[in-house]
Design an enzyme around this catalytic site. Structure first.
Site, PDB file in Angstrom:
ATOM      1  N   ASP A  11      19.334  20.379  77.834  1.00 41.04           N
ATOM      2  CA  ASP A  11      19.977  18.526  78.294  1.00 41.04           C
ATOM      3  C   ASP A  11      21.391  19.022  78.973  1.00 41.04           C
ATOM      4  OD1 ASP A  11      20.132  15.926  79.164  1.00 41.04           O
ATOM      5  OD2 ASP A  11      21.641  15.902  77.318  1.00 41.04           O
ATOM      6  N   TYR A  13      23.945  15.743  79.735  1.00 35.46           N
ATOM      7  CA  TYR A  13      24.784  15.258  79.299  1.00 35.46           C
ATOM      8  C   TYR A  13      25.264  14.661  78.258  1.00 35.46           C
ATOM      9  CZ  TYR A  13      25.710  14.725  84.801  1.00 35.46           C
ATOM     10  OH  TYR A  13      26.141  15.506  85.403  1.00 35.46           O
ATOM     11  N   ARG A  42      28.653   5.076  79.365  1.00 31.96           N
ATOM     12  CA  ARG A  42      27.612   6.010  79.018  1.00 31.96           C
ATOM     13  C   ARG A  42      26.186   5.248  78.737  1.00 31.96           C
ATOM     14  NH1 ARG A  42      24.168   9.916  79.190  1.00 31.96           N
ATOM     15  NH2 ARG A  42      23.076  11.112  77.571  1.00 31.96           N
ATOM     16  N   ASN A 120      19.034  14.971  84.470  1.00 36.29           N
ATOM     17  CA  ASN A 120      18.934  13.666  84.767  1.00 36.29           C
ATOM     18  C   ASN A 120      19.749  13.509  85.888  1.00 36.29           C
ATOM     19  OD1 ASN A 120      16.737  11.897  83.825  1.00 36.29           O
ATOM     20  ND2 ASN A 120      18.667  10.715  82.960  1.00 36.29           N
TER      21      ASN A 120
END
Length: 239
Positions: A11, A13, A42, A120
Protein backbone atom coordinates in the site's frame (compact mmCIF):
# COMPACT_ATOMS: atom_id res chain seq x y z
CA UNK A 1 8.53 -27.73 -0.72
CA UNK A 2 8.72 -24.14 0.48
CA UNK A 3 6.15 -21.48 -0.28
CA UNK A 4 6.71 -19.46 -3.44
CA UNK A 5 6.59 -15.69 -3.22
CA UNK A 6 5.90 -14.11 -6.58
CA UNK A 7 5.98 -10.51 -5.28
CA UNK A 8 5.66 -8.21 -2.32
CA UNK A 9 3.00 -5.53 -2.86
CA UNK A 10 2.79 -2.39 -0.76
CA UNK A 11 0.00 0.00 0.00
CA UNK A 12 1.24 3.54 -0.64
CA UNK A 13 -0.43 6.07 1.65
CA UNK A 14 0.35 5.52 5.29
CA UNK A 15 2.59 2.54 4.51
CA UNK A 16 5.30 3.82 2.19
CA UNK A 17 4.48 7.50 2.54
CA UNK A 18 3.66 9.32 5.77
CA UNK A 19 0.31 10.98 5.08
CA UNK A 20 0.67 13.10 8.20
CA UNK A 21 3.92 14.67 7.06
CA UNK A 22 1.62 17.39 5.65
CA UNK A 23 0.91 18.45 9.25
CA UNK A 24 4.07 20.58 9.39
CA UNK A 25 2.94 22.79 6.52
CA UNK A 26 -0.64 22.76 7.80
CA UNK A 27 0.62 24.03 11.16
CA UNK A 28 2.48 26.87 9.45
CA UNK A 29 -0.65 27.86 7.58
CA UNK A 30 -3.07 27.33 10.48
CA UNK A 31 -1.21 27.62 13.80
CA UNK A 32 -2.52 25.25 16.42
CA UNK A 33 -4.64 23.31 13.92
CA UNK A 34 -2.10 21.50 11.75
CA UNK A 35 -2.30 18.04 13.30
CA UNK A 36 -6.09 18.19 13.51
CA UNK A 37 -6.37 19.25 9.89
CA UNK A 38 -4.10 16.41 8.77
CA UNK A 39 -6.09 13.84 10.75
CA UNK A 40 -9.47 15.06 9.49
CA UNK A 41 -8.18 15.30 5.93
CA UNK A 42 -6.98 11.71 5.90
CA UNK A 43 -10.16 10.33 7.48
CA UNK A 44 -12.42 12.18 5.06
CA UNK A 45 -10.27 11.12 2.09
CA UNK A 46 -10.81 7.47 3.06
CA UNK A 47 -14.52 7.96 3.72
CA UNK A 48 -15.03 9.55 0.31
CA UNK A 49 -13.19 6.67 -1.40
CA UNK A 50 -15.38 4.11 0.40
CA UNK A 51 -18.63 5.99 -0.20
CA UNK A 52 -17.93 6.57 -3.89
CA UNK A 53 -17.01 2.92 -4.37
CA UNK A 54 -20.12 1.66 -2.59
CA UNK A 55 -22.26 4.03 -4.69
CA UNK A 56 -20.44 3.47 -8.01
CA UNK A 57 -19.56 7.18 -8.17
CA UNK A 58 -15.90 7.00 -9.07
CA UNK A 59 -13.75 10.11 -8.99
CA UNK A 60 -9.94 10.19 -9.35
CA UNK A 61 -8.06 9.97 -6.08
CA UNK A 62 -6.41 13.35 -6.48
CA UNK A 63 -9.81 15.00 -6.77
CA UNK A 64 -11.10 13.09 -3.75
CA UNK A 65 -8.05 14.26 -1.83
CA UNK A 66 -8.75 17.90 -2.71
CA UNK A 67 -12.44 17.51 -1.81
CA UNK A 68 -11.46 16.04 1.55
CA UNK A 69 -9.10 18.96 2.22
CA UNK A 70 -11.81 21.50 1.49
CA UNK A 71 -14.24 19.71 3.79
CA UNK A 72 -11.65 19.51 6.56
CA UNK A 73 -10.92 23.22 6.42
CA UNK A 74 -14.62 24.02 6.72
CA UNK A 75 -15.04 21.52 9.56
CA UNK A 76 -12.22 23.17 11.50
CA UNK A 77 -13.40 26.68 10.67
CA UNK A 78 -10.17 27.78 8.97
CA UNK A 79 -9.99 29.84 5.81
CA UNK A 80 -8.47 27.82 2.99
CA UNK A 81 -7.66 30.20 0.16
CA UNK A 82 -6.51 29.03 -3.28
CA UNK A 83 -2.82 29.53 -2.48
CA UNK A 84 -2.99 27.53 0.76
CA UNK A 85 -4.98 24.76 -0.91
CA UNK A 86 -2.47 24.47 -3.73
CA UNK A 87 0.46 24.41 -1.29
CA UNK A 88 -1.11 21.63 0.76
CA UNK A 89 -1.99 19.59 -2.32
CA UNK A 90 1.55 20.01 -3.60
CA UNK A 91 2.87 18.86 -0.24
CA UNK A 92 0.58 15.83 -0.37
CA UNK A 93 2.13 14.91 -3.71
CA UNK A 94 5.57 14.88 -2.05
CA UNK A 95 4.94 13.02 1.19
CA UNK A 96 7.88 11.94 3.30
CA UNK A 97 8.88 8.30 3.57
CA UNK A 98 9.10 6.67 6.98
CA UNK A 99 12.74 6.53 8.16
CA UNK A 100 13.29 2.78 7.82
CA UNK A 101 11.53 2.32 4.50
CA UNK A 102 14.41 2.73 2.07
CA UNK A 103 16.54 0.19 3.94
CA UNK A 104 13.69 -2.31 4.07
CA UNK A 105 12.91 -1.95 0.37
CA UNK A 106 16.59 -2.29 -0.49
CA UNK A 107 16.86 -5.52 1.53
CA UNK A 108 13.84 -7.01 -0.21
CA UNK A 109 15.19 -6.10 -3.64
CA UNK A 110 18.56 -7.60 -2.76
CA UNK A 111 16.72 -10.80 -1.86
CA UNK A 112 15.59 -10.94 -5.49
CA UNK A 113 11.91 -10.23 -4.88
CA UNK A 114 9.76 -8.23 -7.29
CA UNK A 115 8.17 -5.27 -5.51
CA UNK A 116 4.94 -3.52 -6.46
CA UNK A 117 2.80 -0.67 -5.21
CA UNK A 118 -0.91 -1.47 -5.03
CA UNK A 119 -2.68 1.78 -4.33
CA UNK A 120 -5.79 3.93 -4.51
CA UNK A 121 -3.58 6.72 -5.81
CA UNK A 122 -3.30 7.60 -9.48
CA UNK A 123 -0.09 6.63 -11.29
CA UNK A 124 0.81 10.32 -11.58
CA UNK A 125 0.41 10.92 -7.84
CA UNK A 126 2.44 7.85 -6.92
CA UNK A 127 5.18 8.61 -9.45
CA UNK A 128 5.77 12.03 -7.88
CA UNK A 129 5.76 10.57 -4.36
CA UNK A 130 8.18 7.78 -5.31
CA UNK A 131 10.63 10.27 -6.79
CA UNK A 132 10.36 12.73 -3.91
CA UNK A 133 10.93 9.90 -1.40
CA UNK A 134 14.00 8.61 -3.25
CA UNK A 135 12.38 5.27 -4.05
CA UNK A 136 13.13 5.19 -7.77
CA UNK A 137 14.21 1.77 -8.98
CA UNK A 138 12.68 -0.24 -6.16
CA UNK A 139 9.34 -1.05 -7.79
CA UNK A 140 8.76 -2.86 -11.04
CA UNK A 141 5.01 -2.15 -11.06
CA UNK A 142 2.63 0.54 -9.85
CA UNK A 143 -0.88 -0.92 -9.77
CA UNK A 144 -3.50 1.80 -9.44
CA UNK A 145 -7.18 1.56 -8.55
CA UNK A 146 -7.72 4.10 -11.31
CA UNK A 147 -7.55 1.26 -13.86
CA UNK A 148 -10.65 -0.41 -12.39
CA UNK A 149 -12.43 2.84 -11.35
CA UNK A 150 -13.13 1.79 -7.79
CA UNK A 151 -11.19 1.74 -4.54
CA UNK A 152 -10.09 -0.65 -1.85
CA UNK A 153 -11.55 -2.79 -0.44
CA UNK A 154 -13.13 -3.96 -3.70
CA UNK A 155 -11.65 -7.29 -4.90
CA UNK A 156 -11.10 -5.76 -8.34
CA UNK A 157 -8.35 -3.61 -6.87
CA UNK A 158 -6.54 -6.48 -5.15
CA UNK A 159 -6.94 -8.57 -8.31
CA UNK A 160 -4.64 -6.14 -10.11
CA UNK A 161 -1.71 -7.77 -8.32
CA UNK A 162 -2.63 -11.37 -9.04
CA UNK A 163 -3.26 -10.49 -12.68
CA UNK A 164 0.05 -8.63 -12.96
CA UNK A 165 2.05 -11.58 -11.61
CA UNK A 166 -0.20 -14.37 -12.93
CA UNK A 167 -0.32 -16.04 -9.54
CA UNK A 168 -2.56 -17.01 -6.66
CA UNK A 169 -3.31 -14.43 -3.93
CA UNK A 170 -1.35 -16.40 -1.31
CA UNK A 171 1.78 -16.11 -3.44
CA UNK A 172 1.82 -12.34 -2.84
CA UNK A 173 2.78 -10.76 0.45
CA UNK A 174 0.66 -7.62 0.78
CA UNK A 175 1.86 -4.96 3.20
CA UNK A 176 -0.28 -2.18 4.63
CA UNK A 177 -0.24 0.05 7.70
CA UNK A 178 -4.01 0.47 7.39
CA UNK A 179 -5.69 -2.26 9.43
CA UNK A 180 -8.88 -2.20 7.34
CA UNK A 181 -6.79 -2.67 4.18
CA UNK A 182 -4.76 -5.53 5.68
CA UNK A 183 -7.91 -7.32 6.83
CA UNK A 184 -9.68 -6.91 3.47
CA UNK A 185 -6.58 -8.16 1.67
CA UNK A 186 -6.59 -11.19 3.96
CA UNK A 187 -10.20 -11.85 2.98
CA UNK A 188 -9.07 -11.64 -0.64
CA UNK A 189 -6.49 -14.34 0.04
CA UNK A 190 -3.19 -12.46 0.16
CA UNK A 191 -0.53 -13.34 2.69
CA UNK A 192 -0.78 -10.10 4.63
CA UNK A 193 1.46 -8.04 6.88
CA UNK A 194 0.04 -5.20 8.96
CA UNK A 195 2.57 -2.50 9.86
CA UNK A 196 0.96 -1.34 13.10
CA UNK A 197 3.04 1.78 13.71
CA UNK A 198 0.78 3.24 16.38
CA UNK A 199 0.17 0.09 18.43
CA UNK A 200 -3.54 0.17 17.59
CA UNK A 201 -5.79 -2.67 18.76
CA UNK A 202 -6.81 -5.34 16.31
CA UNK A 203 -9.99 -4.74 14.35
CA UNK A 204 -13.15 -6.71 15.29
CA UNK A 205 -13.74 -8.15 11.82
CA UNK A 206 -13.55 -11.88 12.54
CA UNK A 207 -10.16 -12.20 10.89
CA UNK A 208 -6.65 -10.85 11.27
CA UNK A 209 -3.65 -10.17 9.03
CA UNK A 210 -1.27 -13.08 8.68
CA UNK A 211 1.46 -11.18 10.53
CA UNK A 212 1.93 -7.90 12.33
CA UNK A 213 4.94 -5.72 13.07
CA UNK A 214 5.69 -2.16 14.03
CA UNK A 215 8.00 -1.05 11.20
CA UNK A 216 8.38 -1.77 7.50
CA UNK A 217 11.73 -3.37 8.30
CA UNK A 218 9.82 -6.11 10.16
CA UNK A 219 8.50 -7.21 6.78
CA UNK A 220 12.00 -8.27 5.75
CA UNK A 221 12.22 -10.81 8.56
CA UNK A 222 8.69 -12.03 7.88
CA UNK A 223 9.39 -12.61 4.20
CA UNK A 224 12.53 -14.57 5.05
CA UNK A 225 10.48 -16.77 7.36
CA UNK A 226 7.74 -17.06 4.75
CA UNK A 227 10.18 -18.35 2.15
CA UNK A 228 11.36 -21.06 4.52
CA UNK A 229 7.85 -22.18 5.50
CA UNK A 230 6.61 -25.46 3.98
CA UNK A 231 3.89 -25.04 1.37
CA UNK A 232 0.41 -25.23 2.89
CA UNK A 233 1.47 -24.25 6.40
CA UNK A 234 -0.63 -21.40 7.80
CA UNK A 235 1.04 -18.04 8.22
CA UNK A 236 2.39 -17.49 11.71
CA UNK A 237 0.89 -14.40 13.29
CA UNK A 238 3.20 -12.31 15.43
CA UNK A 239 3.09 -8.97 17.17
Amino acid sequence: MTQTIQAVAFDAYGTLFDVHSVATLAEQLFPGRGAELSKTWRQKQLEYSWLRTMSARYKPFGEITRDALRYSARALGVVLDVAAEDRLMSQYASLSAFPENLGALRALREAGLPLAILTNGTPEMVDISVKSAGMQGFFDRVLSAESVRCYKTQPEVYSLATAAYACRPDEIVFVSSNAWDAVAATWFGFDTFWVNRSGAPAEELDTAPCATGHLLSDVVDYVRTRRERPRGERARRRS
